[in-house]
Write an enzyme that holds these catalytic residues in place. Structure first.
Site, mmCIF file in Angstrom:
data_model
loop_
_atom_site.group_PDB
_atom_site.id
_atom_site.type_symbol
_atom_site.label_atom_id
_atom_site.label_comp_id
_atom_site.label_asym_id
_atom_site.label_seq_id
_atom_site.Cartn_x
_atom_site.Cartn_y
_atom_site.Cartn_z
ATOM 1 C CE LYS A 165 65.608 -37.784 -74.099
ATOM 2 N NZ LYS A 165 64.064 -37.992 -74.131
ATOM 3 C CB SER A 218 61.965 -31.985 -79.887
ATOM 4 O OG SER A 218 61.152 -31.662 -79.080
ATOM 5 C CG HIS A 277 55.604 -30.415 -77.342
ATOM 6 N ND1 HIS A 277 57.055 -29.778 -77.844
ATOM 7 C CD2 HIS A 277 55.836 -31.562 -76.922
ATOM 8 C CE1 HIS A 277 57.882 -31.064 -77.766
ATOM 9 N NE2 HIS A 277 57.411 -31.838 -77.320
ATOM 10 N NE ARG A 326 55.195 -37.627 -81.389
ATOM 11 C CZ ARG A 326 56.491 -37.393 -80.879
ATOM 12 N NH1 ARG A 326 57.276 -36.556 -81.389
ATOM 13 N NH2 ARG A 326 56.848 -38.198 -79.622
HETATM 14 P P1 ADP Z 1 59.489 -35.285 -78.433
HETATM 15 O O1 ADP Z 1 59.123 -36.823 -78.669
HETATM 16 O O2 ADP Z 1 59.070 -34.489 -79.673
HETATM 17 O O3 ADP Z 1 61.017 -35.115 -78.178
HETATM 18 P P2 ADP Z 1 58.941 -34.955 -75.785
HETATM 19 O O4 ADP Z 1 59.736 -35.861 -75.228
HETATM 20 O O5 ADP Z 1 59.150 -33.482 -75.186
HETATM 21 O O6 ADP Z 1 58.898 -34.445 -77.293
HETATM 22 O O7 ADP Z 1 57.283 -35.167 -75.613
HETATM 23 C C1 ADP Z 1 56.338 -34.794 -74.471
HETATM 24 C C2 ADP Z 1 55.101 -35.538 -75.018
HETATM 25 O O8 ADP Z 1 54.436 -34.725 -76.068
HETATM 26 C C3 ADP Z 1 54.729 -36.982 -75.430
HETATM 27 O O9 ADP Z 1 53.793 -37.441 -74.709
HETATM 28 C C4 ADP Z 1 55.151 -36.757 -77.040
HETATM 29 O O10 ADP Z 1 54.243 -38.117 -77.522
HETATM 30 C C5 ADP Z 1 54.262 -35.522 -77.056
HETATM 31 N N1 ADP Z 1 54.186 -34.987 -78.271
HETATM 32 C C6 ADP Z 1 55.515 -34.537 -78.797
HETATM 33 N N2 ADP Z 1 55.470 -34.138 -80.401
HETATM 34 C C7 ADP Z 1 54.010 -34.129 -80.514
HETATM 35 C C8 ADP Z 1 52.979 -34.077 -81.839
HETATM 36 N N3 ADP Z 1 53.743 -33.336 -82.855
HETATM 37 N N4 ADP Z 1 51.820 -34.165 -81.517
HETATM 38 C C9 ADP Z 1 51.444 -34.721 -80.598
HETATM 39 N N5 ADP Z 1 52.265 -35.170 -79.438
HETATM 40 C C10 ADP Z 1 53.435 -34.839 -79.441
#
Ligand code: ADP
Length: 182
Positions: free
Chosen positions: A52, A139, A28, A101
Site C-alpha cells: 500500500k 486520512s 483516530h 464513520r
Molecule cells: P483511514 O480510513 O482514515 O485511512 P485507517 O485505515 O488508519 O484510517 O483506519 C483505522 C481505523 O480508524 C478504522 O477502523 C477506521 O474506520 C477508523 N477511523 C478512521 N477515521 C475515523 C474517524 N474520523 N472516525 C472514526 N473512526 C475512524
C-alpha cells in the site's frame, strides 16, 4: 464473565487499534481516547504494508504518533507487518478496536471482523461510532485537502499540519481555514 484460560495473568484489559494512520487524525485520536474509557491500555498498531503506497514512511508515522501520545502512558504505539491476528497473538489483547464513520465502512469492517474471528476464535472486534465532529475525516481526504493547500487545522494535531506542509512543500506558516467568506 469469561473465565481466564490456564496460565493467563490479569494484565488489565487491552485493545488493539490497527490502521494505516497515514497520518493520524483527530478522528483516530477520538476513538483512542474513548477506547481508554473502556480499556486499561490501547495499542495503536500501525500497519507496515509495503503493497500500500503511503505518504508518510512507517518510521515517520511511528515517530509522529508516538510524539502525540508521549504523555499518555496507557497508549502504546507500535508497528506490525503481515496479519493483524498474528500481531495480536504476540500481545495480551483480546479485542480489536475499530471506528465506524458511515454505512460505507460497515461492509468491509464486517468482513474483516468475521475473518479475524475465524482466524482466531478468541478475538473480538469492538466498533465505536465516529463522533459527530469527525465523521467526514479520513486520512485520505486530509491528504487531498492538504496537498491542494487547504486548511486541515482542527482535524489533525498541529504536528501533523506541519508535517503535511513539509511533505507538500507548502509554507509552514499558519494557513487560513477555508470558510464561507473565502
Ligand atoms: P483511514 O480510513 O482514515 O485511512 P485507517 O485505515 O488508519 O484510517 O483506519 C483505522 C481505523 O480508524 C478504522 O477502523 C477506521 O474506520 C477508523 N477511523 C478512521 N477515521 C475515523 C474517524 N474520523 N472516525 C472514526 N473512526 C475512524
Amino acid at each position: 464473565m469469561a473465565r481466564k484460560r490456564k496460565g493467563e495473568e490479569d494484565m488489565g484489559k487491552v485493545a488493539i487499534y490497527a490502521g494505516s494512520f497515514d497520518p493520524i487524525t483527530y478522528g483516530h485520536i477520538d476513538i483512542i481516547e474513548r477506547g481508554l474509557e473502556i480499556f486499561d491500555k490501547v495499542i495503536v498498531a500501525i500497519a507496515n504494508n509495503v503493497e500500500k503506497r503511503s505518504l508518510f514512511t512507517i518510521e515517520e508515522r511511528l515517530k509522529m504518533t508516538k510524539s502525540i501520545f508521549k504523555d499518555t502512558p496507557n497508549v502504546i504505539v507500535d508497528s506490525f507487518k503481515g496479519l493483524l491476528v498474528d500481531y495480536v497473538a504476540k500481545t495480551n489483547a483480546k479485542v480489536i478496536l475499530r471506528g465506524l464513520r458511515a454505512t460505507s465502512d460497515f461492509e468491509y469492517e464486517f468482513h474483516m471482523a468475521s475473518m479475524n474471528r475465524t482466524l482466531n476464535t478468541h478475538l473480538d472486534t469492538l466498533f465505536m461510532m465516529t463522533s459527530k465532529d469527525y465523521f467526514f475525516v479520513s486520512s485520505r481526504t486530509i491528504k487531498e485537502v492538504a496537498r491542494l493547500g487547504g486548511g486541515v487545522e482542527g482535524l489533525v494535531p498541529d504536528l501533523i499540519v506541519r508535517r503535511l506542509k513539509e511533505k507538500f512543500k507548502l509554507p509552514v506558516t499558519k494557513r487560513k481555514q477555508i470558510g464561507w467568506d473565502d
